[in-house]
Design a protein around this motif. Structure first.
Motif, mmCIF file in Angstrom:
data_model
loop_
_atom_site.group_PDB
_atom_site.id
_atom_site.type_symbol
_atom_site.label_atom_id
_atom_site.label_comp_id
_atom_site.label_asym_id
_atom_site.label_seq_id
_atom_site.Cartn_x
_atom_site.Cartn_y
_atom_site.Cartn_z
ATOM 1 N N HIS A 159 8.601 -3.777 -0.636
ATOM 2 C CA HIS A 159 8.724 -4.931 0.174
ATOM 3 C C HIS A 159 9.824 -4.659 1.054
ATOM 4 N N LYS A 160 11.048 -4.542 0.584
ATOM 5 C CA LYS A 160 12.268 -4.302 1.345
ATOM 6 C C LYS A 160 12.425 -2.909 2.006
ATOM 7 N N ARG A 161 11.364 -2.099 2.229
ATOM 8 C CA ARG A 161 11.178 -0.820 2.857
ATOM 9 C C ARG A 161 12.510 0.223 2.209
ATOM 10 N N LEU A 162 12.780 -0.014 0.976
ATOM 11 C CA LEU A 162 13.702 0.831 0.208
ATOM 12 C C LEU A 162 13.006 2.154 0.247
ATOM 13 N N VAL A 163 11.600 2.017 -0.179
ATOM 14 C CA VAL A 163 10.654 3.265 -0.510
ATOM 15 C C VAL A 163 9.356 2.801 0.383
ATOM 16 N N ASP A 164 8.722 3.865 0.591
ATOM 17 C CA ASP A 164 7.414 3.607 1.400
ATOM 18 C C ASP A 164 6.199 3.373 0.596
ATOM 19 N N ALA A 165 6.277 3.807 -0.552
ATOM 20 C CA ALA A 165 4.960 3.474 -1.407
ATOM 21 C C ALA A 165 5.296 3.113 -2.945
ATOM 22 N N GLY A 166 4.342 2.205 -3.485
ATOM 23 C CA GLY A 166 4.648 1.955 -4.945
ATOM 24 C C GLY A 166 3.448 2.282 -5.461
ATOM 25 N N VAL A 167 3.556 2.510 -6.868
ATOM 26 C CA VAL A 167 2.397 2.590 -7.730
ATOM 27 C C VAL A 167 2.516 1.772 -9.016
ATOM 28 N N VAL A 168 1.581 0.936 -9.342
ATOM 29 C CA VAL A 168 1.368 0.371 -10.424
ATOM 30 C C VAL A 168 0.080 0.237 -11.112
ATOM 31 N N SER A 169 -0.104 -0.276 -12.338
ATOM 32 C CA SER A 169 -1.470 -0.185 -12.784
ATOM 33 C C SER A 169 -2.290 -1.344 -12.410
ATOM 34 N N SER A 170 -3.663 -1.345 -12.441
ATOM 35 C CA SER A 170 -4.674 -2.432 -11.871
ATOM 36 C C SER A 170 -4.314 -3.534 -12.641
ATOM 37 N N LEU A 171 -3.665 -3.560 -13.968
ATOM 38 C CA LEU A 171 -3.555 -5.012 -14.622
ATOM 39 C C LEU A 171 -2.370 -5.485 -13.962
ATOM 40 N N ASP A 172 -1.281 -4.658 -13.624
ATOM 41 C CA ASP A 172 -0.073 -5.308 -12.974
ATOM 42 C C ASP A 172 -0.364 -5.875 -11.600
ATOM 43 N N TRP A 173 -1.428 -5.048 -10.937
ATOM 44 C CA TRP A 173 -1.665 -5.405 -9.361
ATOM 45 C C TRP A 173 -2.086 -6.813 -9.514
ATOM 46 N N ASP A 174 -2.690 -7.229 -10.764
ATOM 47 C CA ASP A 174 -3.354 -8.717 -10.358
ATOM 48 C C ASP A 174 -2.577 -9.688 -11.118
ATOM 49 N N ASP A 175 -1.052 -9.208 -11.588
ATOM 50 C CA ASP A 175 -0.235 -10.073 -12.232
ATOM 51 C C ASP A 175 0.644 -10.733 -11.445
ATOM 52 N N GLU A 176 0.587 -11.853 -11.199
ATOM 53 C CA GLU A 176 1.624 -12.606 -10.250
ATOM 54 C C GLU A 176 3.226 -12.608 -10.633
ATOM 55 N N ASP A 228 1.727 -8.966 2.448
ATOM 56 C CA ASP A 228 2.184 -7.838 3.122
ATOM 57 C C ASP A 228 1.884 -6.361 2.547
ATOM 58 N N PHE A 229 1.226 -6.402 1.602
ATOM 59 C CA PHE A 229 0.810 -5.190 0.991
ATOM 60 C C PHE A 229 -0.512 -4.626 1.174
ATOM 61 N N ASP A 284 2.315 -2.901 7.602
ATOM 62 C CA ASP A 284 2.808 -2.521 8.668
ATOM 63 C C ASP A 284 3.448 -1.117 8.882
ATOM 64 N N SER A 285 3.292 -0.433 7.468
ATOM 65 C CA SER A 285 3.941 1.035 7.498
ATOM 66 C C SER A 285 2.950 2.138 8.297
#
Length: 309
Positions: free
Chosen positions: A201-218, A228-229, A131-132
């Protein structure tokens, strides 16, 4: 001796044994010694990860004069640069971004690519809340981005290069509550992937960056957050990790080390040592595509250091 002073004395003795055994100096005439280096904030734990592979490699290098192995820890990249330039370290295992810093500043060179956990390449992922209203990198002007830390390839160097390549100005912020100028992208370091997810998620920042490995890690991007992302950009792929050697290492030693490591994945005697060595599954030659990616990253790391740090 009072109990408190006795406890302090024991702690100091233990520290001396730990760090003294991990960082012996290379003396003149130590050409028979192969020194494996590592940047570490936990030398004891990393020593236990490095030592089994070093013990596997050294006996297989007698034909080039190597009969002993040592481990030398550095507290940061500056100290490791010094070790490499002074010939105190021969071989370093690192992620791609830090490896390129060692190449740029200390003349280290890639020996092999390292596959960890069956993964040889990965990339960075920019994500925002659905919703950003943010759709692409150019939308981040005047907004904030959370990176992981200054040593991360996929969650700092690679995405910072992407922003610079997109013509964005970058501005370091004091905290997630700080705001950048209208013509720049503000960035902060969240230290962990979970923190990055929470801050977005809490809207403290507008965007985040993680690795493709971490994106798939619950464990790092909880499913309750993921719905929500939305991903708005992905960086090119880069090698997962590299084995680097100092630039003036004896060519015979370098060639034999490459040969031993390349053969390790097919040797049952190396399986446990590889597992302990940061879950390494195999070592691979540096292919042309990886070399091109590393060269792009090397130039980008230099730009990041010069333009935004």
């Amino acid at each position: 001796m009072p109990r408190f002073r006795f406890a302090i004395a024991l702690a100091l003795i233990g520290a001396a044994v730990c760090f003294g055994s991990l960082a012996p100096a290379r003396a003149a005439g130590d050409d028979h010694v192969l020194v494996l280096g590592r940047m570490s904030d936990d030398p004891r734990a990393h020593y236990e990860q490095l030592k089994p592979l070093l013990d596997y490699v050294v006996p297989r290098m007698k034909d080039v004069g190597i009969t002993e192995g040592r481990i030398l820890m550095a507290r940061d990249v500056q100290q490791m640069n010094s070790y490499l330039r002074r010939g105190r370290v021969d071989w370093v295992t690192e992620t791609a971004g830090t490896a390129m810093r060692l190449q740029e500043r200390a003349g280290a060179k890639p020996l092999l690519l390292t596959e960890r956990g069956g993964v040889s390449r990965y990339h960075g992922i920019f994500f925002v809340r659905r919703d950003s209203g943010l759709e692409k990198l150019s939308d981040l002007e005047g907004r904030t981005v959370a990176f992981q830390n200054t040593a991360s390839t996929s969650a700092y160097f690679a995405p910072a290069v992407e922003l610079l390549d997109a013509g964005q100005r970058m501005e370091v912020l004091l905290s997630p509550m700080d705001r950048p100028g209208a013509d720049s992208v503000g960035y902060v370091f969240a230290r962990t992937e979970l923190n990055i997810a929470v801050w977005v998620h809490k809207r403290l920042v507008d965007a985040g960056v993680v690795s493709s490995l971490d994106w798939d890690d619950e464990r790092r991007i909880p499913p309750a957050f993921r719905s929500d992302f939305r991903i708005i950009h992905e960086t090119p792929d880069y090698p997962r990790a590299l084995e680097m050697v100092r630039g003036d290492l004896d060519p015979k030693v370098e060639a034999r080390l490459r040969e031993v490591l390349l053969q390790a994945a097919d040797d049952p005697e190396a399986s446990e040592a590889l597992r302990l060595f940061f879950r390494t599954t195999r070592f691979m030659p540096v292919d042309p595509a990886s070399q091109q990616a590393l060269e792009h990253l090397r130039r980008g790391v230099t730009r990041v250091r010069e333009q935004i740090e």
